[in-house]
Design a protein around this motif. Sequence first.
Motif, PDB file in Angstrom:
ATOM      1  N   ALA A   1      -8.516   9.324   0.586  1.00  0.00           N
ATOM      2  CA  ALA A   1      -8.297   8.684   1.883  1.00  0.00           C
ATOM      3  C   ALA A   1      -7.900   7.211   1.741  1.00  0.00           C
ATOM      4  N   VAL A   2      -8.231   6.614   0.605  1.00  0.00           N
ATOM      5  CA  VAL A   2      -7.968   5.186   0.404  1.00  0.00           C
ATOM      6  C   VAL A   2      -6.560   4.997  -0.160  1.00  0.00           C
ATOM      7  N   PRO A   3      -5.747   4.140   0.471  1.00  0.00           N
ATOM      8  CA  PRO A   3      -4.403   3.891  -0.060  1.00  0.00           C
ATOM      9  C   PRO A   3      -4.469   3.130  -1.385  1.00  0.00           C
ATOM     10  N   ARG A   4      -3.475   3.347  -2.224  1.00  0.00           N
ATOM     11  CA  ARG A   4      -3.378   2.639  -3.499  1.00  0.00           C
ATOM     12  C   ARG A   4      -2.584   1.359  -3.300  1.00  0.00           C
ATOM     13  N   GLN A   5      -2.977   0.343  -4.036  1.00  0.00           N
ATOM     14  CA  GLN A   5      -2.282  -0.937  -3.996  1.00  0.00           C
ATOM     15  C   GLN A   5      -1.285  -0.979  -5.158  1.00  0.00           C
ATOM     16  N   VAL A   6      -0.022  -1.175  -4.825  1.00  0.00           N
ATOM     17  CA  VAL A   6       1.025  -1.249  -5.841  1.00  0.00           C
ATOM     18  C   VAL A   6       1.465  -2.702  -5.960  1.00  0.00           C
ATOM     19  N   LEU A   7       1.560  -3.186  -7.197  1.00  0.00           N
ATOM     20  CA  LEU A   7       1.931  -4.572  -7.465  1.00  0.00           C
ATOM     21  C   LEU A   7       3.376  -4.625  -7.919  1.00  0.00           C
TER      22      LEU A   7
ATOM     23  N   SER B   1       0.842  -1.200   0.000  1.00  0.00           N
ATOM     24  CA  SER B   1       0.000   0.000   0.000  1.00  0.00           C
ATOM     25  C   SER B   1       0.871   1.241   0.000  1.00  0.00           C
ATOM     26  N   GLU B   2       0.395   2.255  -0.688  1.00  0.00           N
ATOM     27  CA  GLU B   2       1.037   3.562  -0.647  1.00  0.00           C
ATOM     28  C   GLU B   2      -0.071   4.604  -0.606  1.00  0.00           C
TER      29      GLU B   2
END
Length: 180
Positions: free
Chosen positions: A62-68, A56-57
């Motif tokens: 407000a919602v964190p982004r998911q990095v793959l 997560s970043e």
Amino acid sequence: MLTLAILGFLYDRPLHGYQLKTLITGLTGHVRPVSDGALYPAIARLEKAGLLHRRSEPGSGAVPRQVLELTPEGRTELERRLADPEEVEISDQIRFFTVAAFLDRLDDPARQVAVLRRRLAFLEAPSSFFYDAEGRPVTAEREPNPFRRGMLLVARASGAAERAWLAETIAELEHAPPNA
């Protein structure tokens, strides 16, 4: 094809799911669009298999982004799949183009050439969309239906262009200095 595209695009850099979907859509276009219902379960399977992981970043809201990110095992799996594509990844044009899009990830030109030679051999085998009563491929010259004839003419031109590209690329790779 979806797994190969995910691994291939993540090979270069970490991506968010939306970025990954955009890249895959650009690769396959309208021919085989990728849906969220296919992409996110595939990502979850690859994560469970240890081929990628997510972190997560902070996001713009407000919602964190998911990095793959690709794991070392994911890199190994991509290289394995590229070096030894399944037969359908050689015979199906869109699937082969997905392989070709990432073939530079194999650092050995001889392994790249082996894959290209498999595709070239497939294209050089007699084939058609249509066959006569004796099982022989129907050529454009023998097809009375103008629509089918058009399909055959377009496939012939496309096949000739691809065979020429394959032969040229194979020659270049065979004459390239090691690790060029």
